[in-house]
Design an enzyme around this catalytic site. Structure first.
Site, PDB file in Angstrom:
ATOM      1  N   ASN A  81      32.603  47.886  35.011  1.00 46.13           N
ATOM      2  CA  ASN A  81      33.790  47.277  35.607  1.00 46.13           C
ATOM      3  C   ASN A  81      34.999  47.767  34.821  1.00 46.13           C
ATOM      4  OD1 ASN A  81      35.816  45.659  36.548  1.00 46.13           O
ATOM      5  ND2 ASN A  81      34.935  43.712  35.851  1.00 46.13           N
ATOM      6  N   LYS A  99      38.006  47.320  35.329  1.00 52.77           N
ATOM      7  CA  LYS A  99      39.143  46.375  35.364  1.00 52.77           C
ATOM      8  C   LYS A  99      40.442  47.141  35.648  1.00 52.77           C
ATOM      9  CE  LYS A  99      36.494  43.214  32.563  1.00 52.77           C
ATOM     10  NZ  LYS A  99      36.441  42.135  31.573  1.00 52.77           N
ATOM     11  N   HIS A 111      34.406  37.354  39.862  1.00 54.02           N
ATOM     12  CA  HIS A 111      34.562  37.625  38.430  1.00 54.02           C
ATOM     13  C   HIS A 111      35.401  36.513  37.790  1.00 54.02           C
ATOM     14  CE1 HIS A 111      35.710  39.507  34.670  1.00 54.02           C
ATOM     15  NE2 HIS A 111      34.672  40.292  34.834  1.00 54.02           N
ATOM     16  N   GLU A 171      37.726  36.592  35.733  1.00 53.37           N
ATOM     17  CA  GLU A 171      39.170  36.853  35.695  1.00 53.37           C
ATOM     18  C   GLU A 171      39.811  36.523  37.043  1.00 53.37           C
ATOM     19  OE1 GLU A 171      38.748  40.804  34.105  1.00 53.37           O
ATOM     20  OE2 GLU A 171      37.989  39.872  32.275  1.00 53.37           O
ATOM     21  N   GLU A 216      27.875  36.151  33.472  1.00 50.97           N
ATOM     22  CA  GLU A 216      28.873  36.538  32.471  1.00 50.97           C
ATOM     23  C   GLU A 216      29.475  35.280  31.854  1.00 50.97           C
ATOM     24  OE1 GLU A 216      30.482  40.773  33.305  1.00 50.97           O
ATOM     25  OE2 GLU A 216      31.713  39.371  34.421  1.00 50.97           O
ATOM     26  N   GLY A 272      35.160  40.210  26.767  1.00 50.24           N
ATOM     27  CA  GLY A 272      36.291  40.803  26.057  1.00 50.24           C
ATOM     28  C   GLY A 272      36.537  40.220  24.681  1.00 50.24           C
ATOM     29  N   SER A 310      30.738  41.517  26.513  1.00 56.38           N
ATOM     30  CA  SER A 310      30.661  42.249  25.248  1.00 56.38           C
ATOM     31  C   SER A 310      29.365  43.048  25.084  1.00 56.38           C
ATOM     32  CB  SER A 310      30.863  41.294  24.068  1.00 56.38           C
ATOM     33  OG  SER A 310      32.158  40.724  24.115  1.00 56.38           O
TER      34      SER A 310
HETATM   35  P1  13P Z   1      33.500  43.097  28.346  1.00 51.27           P
HETATM   36  O1  13P Z   1      32.265  43.982  28.365  1.00 51.27           O
HETATM   37  O2  13P Z   1      34.739  43.832  27.988  1.00 51.27           O
HETATM   38  O3  13P Z   1      33.259  41.859  27.550  1.00 51.27           O
HETATM   39  O4  13P Z   1      33.730  42.616  29.875  1.00 51.27           O
HETATM   40  C1  13P Z   1      32.665  42.112  30.589  1.00 51.27           C
HETATM   41  C2  13P Z   1      33.070  41.948  31.991  1.00 51.27           C
HETATM   42  O5  13P Z   1      33.912  41.138  32.307  1.00 51.27           O
HETATM   43  C3  13P Z   1      32.435  42.817  33.000  1.00 51.27           C
HETATM   44  O6  13P Z   1      32.712  42.391  34.278  1.00 51.27           O
END
Ligand code: 13P
Length: 251
Positions: free
Chosen positions: A9, A11, A96, A98, A168, A174, A214
């Site tokens: 992803n 982002k 997601h 976010e 997740e 993150g 992560s």
């Molecule tokens: P990170 O791997 O940066 O923690 O992000 C995970 C994520 O949100 C994947 O969709």
């Protein structure tokens, strides 16, 4: 048998030129030497069409990071399922954290989006996961159960044949702090049992449940070796070809 799926992803990272560079690096290294793994990249909307052309004749598949639930119309700034299909997407990340937190997407909207995705033959990568305070309050299972039952409401086993679930935990996204393999396995097992109750044991046994939060080369082998973890949804570590490739190779 269910397949392991590693998805990146991206982002809101990588403009068109950076996308082209990253895909070229990935293509050089990712061949069919890993037949047990499905590899998906989810670049930003603006890179999808180019990405689709670049990954042709490779084992990399294409997904988007979001879409709207309607087919067309006055929804300024939104992208429809059919638009994603028209540029070569086979997958779409939905729900997601976010999107849930920054853009206030509730389970009911995510449910509409999943319905629209399956209607258009897009495989949803459906994200669920608890916040830190929810974990600390001991309601992780309750939160995940509600996200899944409301997110999949009204959808049949047949419609969900290509569904991928991504667990997740929000506190691991993150932050550099991944769930331990035991913490992740516990929730993955819970999700598989829930799917078995909502649908059937054979459907549950075959569904891919990815872990995200992560994931990096240093922790992926241990996480991926858990019995109910079938791959990863990778954020930060998918932006560098070498770390994404190492994660793929850890399967
Ligand atoms: P990170 O791997 O940066 O923690 O992000 C995970 C994520 O949100 C994947 O969709």
């Amino acid at each position: 048998m269910r397949k392991n799926v590693i998805a990146g992803n991206w982002k809101m990272n990588n403009d068109l030129n950076a996308s082209i560079r990253l895909i070229s690096e990935l293509k050089k290294e990712l061949s069919d030497k890993n037949p047990n793994v499905k590899i998906i990249i989810c670049p930003p909307f603006t890179s999808l069409e180019t990405a689709s052309a670049l990954i042709k004749d490779s084992i990399i598949e294409l997904g988007a990071q979001n879409m709207y639930s309607e087919e067309s119309g006055a929804f300024t700034g939104e992208i429809s399922p059919n638009m994603l299909v028209s540029v070569g997407c086979k997958y779409v990340i939905l729900g997601h954290s976010e999107r849930r937190t920054i853009f206030n997407e509730p389970n009911q909207l995510i449910n509409k989006k999943i319905k629209a995705a399956v209607k258009n033959n897009l495989a949803p990568i459906f994200c669920v996961g608890e916040t830190l305070s929810e974990r600390e309050n001991g309601i992780t299972f309750k939160v995940v159960e509600q996200q899944i039952t409301e997110g999949l409401e009204g959808l049949s086993e047949t419609e969900l044949q290509n569904l991928i679930i991504a667990y997740e935990p929000v506190w691991a996204i993150g932050t550099g702090r991944n769930a331990t393999p035991e913490q992740a396995q516990e929730v993955h097992k819970f999700i598989r049992e829930l799917i078995s109750k909502l649908y059937s044991s054979s459907f549950a046994a075959n569904i891919t449940i990815q872990y995200g939060g992560s994931v990096k080369p240093e922790n992926s082998i241990e996480l991926m070796s858990q019995p109910d973890i079938d791959g990863a949804l990778v954020g930060g570590a998918c932006l560098k070809a070498d770390s994404f490739i190492k994660i793929v190779e850890s399967i």
